[in-house]
Design an enzyme around this catalytic site. Structure first.
Site, short mmCIF file in Angstrom:
data_model
loop_
_atom_site.label_atom_id
_atom_site.label_comp_id
_atom_site.label_asym_id
_atom_site.label_seq_id
_atom_site.Cartn_x
_atom_site.Cartn_y
_atom_site.Cartn_z
N HIS A 156 42.41 50.49 34.20
CA HIS A 156 42.91 49.24 33.91
C HIS A 156 42.70 48.92 32.24
O HIS A 156 41.66 49.40 31.88
CB HIS A 156 42.60 47.99 34.64
CG HIS A 156 42.64 48.09 36.02
ND1 HIS A 156 41.53 48.69 36.94
CD2 HIS A 156 43.67 47.99 36.88
CE1 HIS A 156 41.96 48.92 38.08
NE2 HIS A 156 43.43 48.39 38.17
N ASP A 167 38.46 50.22 32.40
CA ASP A 167 37.59 50.94 33.34
C ASP A 167 38.13 52.35 33.87
O ASP A 167 37.74 52.96 34.74
CB ASP A 167 37.63 50.23 34.72
CG ASP A 167 38.84 49.70 35.30
OD1 ASP A 167 39.96 50.30 34.88
OD2 ASP A 167 38.93 48.97 36.27
N SER A 224 46.88 45.32 40.96
CA SER A 224 45.84 44.91 40.09
C SER A 224 45.80 44.62 38.68
O SER A 224 44.85 43.89 37.93
CB SER A 224 44.64 46.09 40.16
OG SER A 224 45.24 47.22 39.56
#
Ligand code: NAG
Ligand code: NAG
Length: 386
Positions: A338, A335, A34
């Site tokens: 990340h 968040d 991610s």
């Protein structure tokens, strides 16, 4: 054949003419999770609800969710930009050879370096993506067959930049959230490093000449980890940064293994440029002196809920009850897991210009006989491929 001064002058001129205008690398291929995904996970979940498919993801740069796990661009976007390439298209989004004219991004949110069978054999039932690193390499081979004939392949590989990672962080995340002990997680690090080394080796055998392998971030400074592993013991925390020491030491252990792996690959392939990208060092710089970079509360998530760290595991960014900070550019973490675009940009600068990659990526085009002059060329339209 004797070379006249005029002929040398002409060949010198040719060397600096049209080939340079197309920039340093003609294509960028990225692999990972991610931290690098620019839309594969989003595309793969279809209509299933997921926070990354909704605002506030993407709010800062794109004004809409793109599948990037951030408020804006991620490191691979800044790398593409630095080489005058458009944003790298997610593999699952493109269809034709033309779509991948500038490369492809194979990274998928949740992906691991080790494949799901590895975890199943150790009684961990994977509930994350199946698109682990070996699957991403298989995708790459399929794409390569579509993009180039056997005789075109060498040139394509030689002129491409490969960003392999960050990957491996999830191999540990998935175990940590299942309450595995530090020793249990530590035990798989050599296997993770082997899996990354094997992927790099496969790319080299296919003809890759320039590869960048990032290490892990300092996970002890990550709000979700800080929240889950909150401790009463003062000695668990770094006195200056407030990060959790044992988690950062774990990330450094992983990184040492990756560096060792890179060193042995360099010995086996002296003509290939393999660069370690020190994401850890570049981001520690931020946590050590956040104010210098305009970050007010570096250990708090911009998007999340509740003190401490504005990061409650059950109410993460995008869930009902979460909220977003006013100005993400003053936060290191987006968040809780990340980084914000602002942080990613700083890390990207650290590896592009140094000192967090050696050579700095913008000076890495030696296999192409061109230098960082390419950077002075006008950038392609970053939106053109979205
Ligand atoms: C996967 O399983 C873990 C452990 O049971 C759980 O904490 C996590 O929320 C699950 N994730 C998803 C996406 O279902
Ligand atoms: C590396 O490059 C040198 C000089 O071009 C060449 O002589 C040598 O064979 C190459 N080595 C490998 C392992 O490809």
């Amino acid at each position: 054949m004797a070379t006249s001064p005029l002929a040398s002058l002409i060949s010198l001129a040719l060397l600096f003419l049209p080939s340079l205008a197309s920039g340093c690398y003609t294509r960028l291929f990225a692999f990972g999770d991610s931290l690098t995904d620019t839309g594969n996970f989003y595309h793969s979940i279809g209509d299933q609800p997921d926070p990354v498919a909704r605002l506030p993801y993407g709010q800062t740069y794109f004004g809409r969710p793109t599948g990037r796990f951030s408020d804006g661009r991620v490191i691979v976007d800044f790398v593409a930009k630095a080489f005058g390439l458009p944003l790298t298209l997610p593999y699952l989004v493109g269809r034709t050879a033309d779509d991948f004219k500038y490369g492809a991004n194979f990274a998928v949110g949740g992906a691991t370096a080790l494949n799901n069978d590895y975890f199943r054999k150790r009684d961990v039932e994977p509930n994350w993506t199946e698109h682990s690193l070996d699957e991403q390499i298989r995708w790459f081979k399929q794409l390569l067959n579509m993009l180039a004939t056997q005789s075109e392949r060498d040139e394509l590989m030689r002129n491409s930049l490969f960003l392999v990672g960050e990957i491996g962080g999830n191999d540990y995340n998935h175990l940590f959230i299942r309450s595995k002990t530090l020793d249990e997680v530590r035990a798989i690090v050599p296997d993770v490093a082997d899996a990354i080394g094997a992927a790099v080796k496969e790319l080299i055998q296919l003809g890759a000449k320039t590869l960048v392998i990032p290490g892990n971030f300092p996970i002890g400074c990550v709000p979700l980890y800080l929240r889950v592993y909150q401790s009463e013991k003062e000695e668990d925390y770094h006195p200056k940064t407030g990060c959790i020491n044992w988690l950062n030491e774990f990330a450094e252990y992983h990184n040492r293994m990756i560096i060792n792996k890179i060193n042995s690959l360099k010995e086996s392939y002296p003509n290939v440029t393999i660069i370690y990208a020190d994401y850890y060092g570049a981001s520690m710089n931020i946590f050590r002196d956040p104010v210098q970079f305009g970050f007010e509360v570096p250990l708090n998530a911009c998007c999340g809920s509740d003190a401490p760290y504005n990061c409650t595991p059950s109410i993460l960014c995008g869930s009902p009850g979460s909220s977003v900070c006013k100005d993400p550019s003053t936060y290191a973490s987006w968040d809780g897991l990340h980084l914000t675009e602002a942080s990613y940009k700083l890390v990207a600068e650290g590896i592009l210009e140094g000192p967090y990659a050696s050579p700095p990526l913008i000076k890495s085009c030696t296999n192409l006989q061109c230098g960082s002059d390419a950077l002075k060329l006008p950038f392609s339209d970053p939106f053109s491929s979205i």
